[in-house]
Design an enzyme around this catalytic site. Structure first.
Site, mmCIF file in Angstrom:
data_model
loop_
_atom_site.group_PDB
_atom_site.id
_atom_site.type_symbol
_atom_site.label_atom_id
_atom_site.label_comp_id
_atom_site.label_asym_id
_atom_site.label_seq_id
_atom_site.Cartn_x
_atom_site.Cartn_y
_atom_site.Cartn_z
ATOM 1 N N SER A 121 0.796 -1.228 0.000
ATOM 2 C CA SER A 121 0.000 0.000 0.000
ATOM 3 C C SER A 121 0.829 1.279 0.000
ATOM 4 O O SER A 121 0.327 2.332 -0.361
ATOM 5 C CB SER A 121 -0.966 0.022 1.187
ATOM 6 O OG SER A 121 -0.272 0.239 2.399
ATOM 7 N N LYS A 148 0.596 4.433 6.681
ATOM 8 C CA LYS A 148 -0.153 5.269 5.737
ATOM 9 C C LYS A 148 0.397 6.691 5.765
ATOM 10 O O LYS A 148 1.203 7.056 6.608
ATOM 11 C CB LYS A 148 -1.655 5.306 6.097
ATOM 12 C CG LYS A 148 -2.323 3.947 6.137
ATOM 13 C CD LYS A 148 -2.366 3.276 4.789
ATOM 14 C CE LYS A 148 -2.990 1.886 4.890
ATOM 15 N NZ LYS A 148 -2.829 1.104 3.706
#
Length: 184
Positions: free
Chosen positions: A48, A88
Site C-alpha cells: 500500500s 499510511k
C-alpha cells in the site's frame, strides 16, 4: 620479563577488557531504554505504500510530542483490523474537507488540489466505500497509501478516519534495508 611486569601487563589488559565491556553494556542499556520509551521499530507489510516503502522495510517511529501534519508517514494501530500496524500517509487534518474526483484523479483538501511532492504509484481511481466530500472530525486524520489503487485506507468503511489515539507514531527513518536508508 619478571613476574611484576607480567602481572602489570595482565592487569592492564583486564582493565582494558573491562572498560570495553562496560562501555558496550551501557550503550546497550541506553538503546534498550530509548526503544522502550521513545522509539519503536516497525516492519512494513504489503504494497500500500509502494514505491515509497516496500514489504520488509523497517522503520523507526516515534510518538514523543507528535502532532500529525500533512504528508507525514504514520504507523496506525486500528482496533479490529488484523494487520495491527498499518503504514499510511496523512492527507488531511481535523476540520479539513476532503474530496476525490475519480474521473480526473484529483484529490482536493479544503478546495485546493493536493500537492504531493512524493512519488505515488499511479493516480487515484479506486473508490472503495468513499462518498465524499467528507470533513475530518476532531482528533482524527484522513490517510491514504501511496499505492492509491492498492491501499485499504480512509476511503474504506473498515478503516475510515484515524483517531489520534490510533496513531502509534510518525516514521522518522527507514533503517533497513541499509541501501534504502532514508530520513522522513
Amino acid at each position: 620479563m619478571d613476574k611484576s611486569n607480567t602481572k602489570r601487563a595482565y592487569g592492564k589488559a583486564a582493565e582494558y577488557i573491562y572498560s570495553v565491556f562496560s562501555t558496550f553494556l551501557i550503550c546497550m542499556m541506553i538503546i534498550f531504554i530509548a526503544f522502550s520509551f521513545f522509539f519503536r521499530l516497525v516492519q512494513v507489510t504489503g504494497d500500500s505504500m509502494n514505491p515509497t516503502l516496500e514489504t520488509g522495510d523497517r522503520l523507526i517511529i516515534s510518538n514523543v510530542s507528535y502532532t500529525p501534519d500533512y504528508g507525514d508517514i504514520i504507523a496506525v494501530n486500528k482496533n479490529g483490523i488484523e494487520n495491527s500496524s498499518m503504514i499510511k500517509r496523512v492527507i488531511a487534518l481535523p476540520g479539513d474537507s476532503v474530496s476525490i474526483d475519480f474521473d480526473t484523479h484529483l484529490i482536493t483538501v479544503n478546495g485546493k488540489v493536493l500537492f504531493e511532492d512524493y512519488e505515488i504509484t499511479e493516480p487515484i481511481s479506486e473508490r472503495y466505500d468513499f462518498k465524499g466530500p467528507v470533513t475530518v472530525p476532531e482528533n482524527s486524520v484522513f490517510v491514504l497509501g501511496d499505492n492509491r489503487n492498492n491501499s485499504i485506507d480512509s476511503r474504506t468503511e473498515s478503516i475510515g478516519f484515524i483517531t489520534f489515539d490510533e496513531i502509534s507514531g510518525k516514521a522518522l527513518t527507514r533503517l533497513f534495508p541499509v541501501g534504502r536508508f532514508n530520513i522522513y
